[in-house]
Motif scaffolding. Structure first.
Motif, mmCIF file in Angstrom:
data_model
loop_
_atom_site.group_PDB
_atom_site.id
_atom_site.type_symbol
_atom_site.label_atom_id
_atom_site.label_comp_id
_atom_site.label_asym_id
_atom_site.label_seq_id
_atom_site.Cartn_x
_atom_site.Cartn_y
_atom_site.Cartn_z
ATOM 1 N N LEU A 36 1.707 -14.352 19.032
ATOM 2 C CA LEU A 36 1.016 -14.210 17.745
ATOM 3 C C LEU A 36 -0.469 -14.019 18.031
ATOM 4 O O LEU A 36 -0.918 -14.164 19.163
ATOM 5 C CB LEU A 36 1.226 -15.487 16.903
ATOM 6 C CG LEU A 36 0.808 -16.814 17.566
ATOM 7 C CD1 LEU A 36 -0.538 -17.307 17.051
ATOM 8 C CD2 LEU A 36 1.851 -17.891 17.333
ATOM 9 N N THR A 83 -4.929 -23.468 18.378
ATOM 10 C CA THR A 83 -4.535 -22.078 18.605
ATOM 11 C C THR A 83 -4.355 -21.287 17.308
ATOM 12 O O THR A 83 -4.772 -20.135 17.211
ATOM 13 C CB THR A 83 -3.207 -22.047 19.395
ATOM 14 O OG1 THR A 83 -3.400 -22.724 20.629
ATOM 15 C CG2 THR A 83 -2.747 -20.634 19.660
ATOM 16 N N GLY A 119 -4.012 -17.042 28.841
ATOM 17 C CA GLY A 119 -5.034 -18.005 29.255
ATOM 18 C C GLY A 119 -5.086 -19.173 28.293
ATOM 19 O O GLY A 119 -4.489 -19.121 27.207
ATOM 20 N N THR A 173 -4.310 -16.923 24.796
ATOM 21 C CA THR A 173 -3.393 -15.781 24.738
ATOM 22 C C THR A 173 -3.286 -15.214 23.325
ATOM 23 O O THR A 173 -2.960 -14.046 23.151
ATOM 24 C CB THR A 173 -1.987 -16.281 25.172
ATOM 25 O OG1 THR A 173 -2.125 -17.079 26.349
ATOM 26 C CG2 THR A 173 -1.043 -15.143 25.434
ATOM 27 N N LYS A 174 -3.565 -16.043 22.332
ATOM 28 C CA LYS A 174 -3.309 -15.664 20.944
ATOM 29 C C LYS A 174 -4.584 -15.078 20.314
ATOM 30 O O LYS A 174 -5.029 -14.043 20.746
ATOM 31 C CB LYS A 174 -2.784 -16.880 20.182
ATOM 32 C CG LYS A 174 -1.690 -17.671 20.944
ATOM 33 C CD LYS A 174 -0.417 -16.874 21.170
ATOM 34 C CE LYS A 174 0.533 -17.521 22.176
ATOM 35 N NZ LYS A 174 0.874 -18.906 21.941
HETATM 36 C C1 LIG Z 1 1.314 -19.959 22.757
HETATM 37 C C2 LIG Z 1 0.980 -21.342 22.405
HETATM 38 C C3 LIG Z 1 0.813 -22.330 23.397
HETATM 39 C C4 LIG Z 1 1.043 -22.040 24.871
HETATM 40 O O1 LIG Z 1 0.102 -21.156 25.372
HETATM 41 P P1 LIG Z 1 0.388 -20.160 26.612
HETATM 42 O O2 LIG Z 1 -0.892 -19.430 26.734
HETATM 43 O O3 LIG Z 1 1.558 -19.317 26.226
HETATM 44 O O4 LIG Z 1 0.698 -21.029 27.780
HETATM 45 C C5 LIG Z 1 0.461 -23.605 22.989
HETATM 46 N N1 LIG Z 1 0.280 -23.909 21.683
HETATM 47 C C6 LIG Z 1 0.439 -22.986 20.710
HETATM 48 C C7 LIG Z 1 0.237 -23.385 19.297
HETATM 49 C C8 LIG Z 1 0.799 -21.688 21.030
HETATM 50 O O5 LIG Z 1 0.963 -20.792 20.063
#
Ligand SMILES: *Cc1c(COP(=O)(O)O)cnc(C)c1O
Length: 401
Positions: free
Chosen positions: A344, A187, A220, A209-210
């Protein structure tokens, strides 16, 4: 579709995509239908029911698959080894559901808070998995942590929020040698900066999502594998569990991915500039950023995190302020371009206080051990003009008094 030889900036726009064969539309339509007509029982065009097959989701899944370097052809797997889920945690949960009761998972100690909660408060109880959390920034800890029941090594690099780096090639090699599946939460880097499958990992996971979605308007998650047999297992579990990404959200993800290359370049350039500047600031005790020579694993970061061969430190900076909790609060309340918020990777810059916000669910003792102090601030550097970001940090650091 032959996108294998293309560079990531091109793949982000075209990977796994071709114009709609019916209309020539350059973006796939949002296919909302839950079910598909069959000419005769069992005679269909590859689409039966949207939980199992959806053309918009496939388009988005193929794009991330090609970006992460999967070479599974579409004829072998319709989404080329890419799988989209309703959230990052749904993707992680699906990986864990491929394990058996009693299996051990060895994971990084400095995990995303929600991942730690899923492991320790849900899956340990509901599935009887045994989690061992160790500091994988030192790969020699692996040999001690694994036992004969260990079936998965779960890595996050850089970690959140301490930005520790794990040596992906070394861990992949250890996994291969010991018959243990390896998965990396990618991520923080996105495939533009780091590609775990190319370093030998079995599974690459994302919170879409990030950075991938990139606009703070969709939740997602993704899994990608380059191994066709593993892709078949993931597909079975994705369909059986059902925590899939919706067609509309698949469209938003795909839209975000098209600009991933230029966004990541900007995130990395601006973060590098701010990290250097912050390091000189009198109100800052320590800057943690993989692109700075002061990072304890600078050499490894330079090897592992690159954009087209050039080292790239990513878009996240952690800063330990020289003050106390009250001063840190004052600084964070004074920000005006940075938004004080969790999450983020979006186009807008965000500031987060890990101890109170994202990592509140991590036990106090572990937080202290990891270095998540009351004065630690995590910055997600957006794509605004970097001079405005610097001015904003300057005035808010001044406000600490
Ligand atoms: C946000 C995040 C997640 C979880 O993802 P969601 O889309 O919020 O369920 C997992 N790992 C990392 C490193 C994240 O930043």
């Amino acid at each position: 579709m032959q996108h294998k030889s293309m560079r990531p900036g091109t793949t982000a726009v075209h990977g796994g995509q071709s114009p709609c064969p019916l209309t020539g539309a350059v973006m796939p339509p949002i296919s909302l239908a839950s079910t598909y007509a069959q000419a005769s029982p069992g005679e269909h065009q590859g689409f039966e029911y949207t939980r199992s097959h959806n053309p918009t989701r496939y388009a988005c899944e193929r794009c991330i698959a090609v970006l992460e370097g999967s070479t599974i052809p579409e004829e072998v797997d319709p989404s080329m080894g890419g799988f989209a889920f309703a959230s990052g945690l749904a993707a992680i949960s699906t990986v864990l559901d491929m394990l058996e009761t009693g299996d051990r998972v060895v994971a990084m100690d400095d995990l995303y808070g929600g991942t730690h909660r899923l492991f320790s408060q849900v899956k340990a109880r509901s599935q009887g998995l045994d989690f061992a959390c160790v500091d994988l920034s030192d790969p020699s800890t692996l040999a001690e942590a694994v036992d004969e029941n260990t079936k998965l090594i779960w890595v996050e690099t850089p970690t959140n929020p301490m930005l520790k780096i794990a040596d992906l090639a070394a861990i992949a090699e250890f996994g291969r040698a010991n018959g243990i599946m390896t998965a990396c939460d990618n991520t923080f880097c996105s495939p533009m900066v780091q590609r775990p499958l190319e370093l030998g990992f079995d599974i690459c996971m994302h919170s879409g999502t990030k950075f991938i979605g990139g606009h703070s308007d969709v939740i997602g998650g993704f899994l990608v594998t380059g191994d066709a047999a593993l892709a078949e297992r993931i597909r079975f579990h994705q369909n059986s569990i059902g925590s899939i990404l919706s067609p509309f959200d698949s469209y938003l993800m795909l839209r975000g991915m098209k600009t991933l290359s230029i966004r990541m370049q900007r995130h990395c350039d601006s973060a590098m500039h701010l990290a250097k500047w912050l390091e000189e600031h009198p109100r800052v005790r320590r800057v943690i950023y993989p692109g700075l020579p002061s990072h304890p694993q600078y050499d490894l970061a330079r090897r592992q995190m690159t954009i087209e061969g050039t080292p790239a430190g990513g878009g996240i900076i952690s800063v330990d302020l020289d003050g106390d909790l009250a001063g840190t609060r004052k600084m964070m309340e004074s920000l005006s371009v940075f938004t004080l918020a969790e999450s983020l990777g979006g186009v807008e810059s965000l500031a987060n206080h890990p101890a109170i916000m994202t990592h509140a669910s991590v036990p106090d003792a572990l937080r202290a051990e990891l270095g998540i102090t009351d004065t630690l601030v995590r910055l997600s550097v957006g794509i605004e003009d970097v001079a405005d970001l610097q001015d904003d940090l300057e005035q808010s650091l001044d406000a600490m008094g």
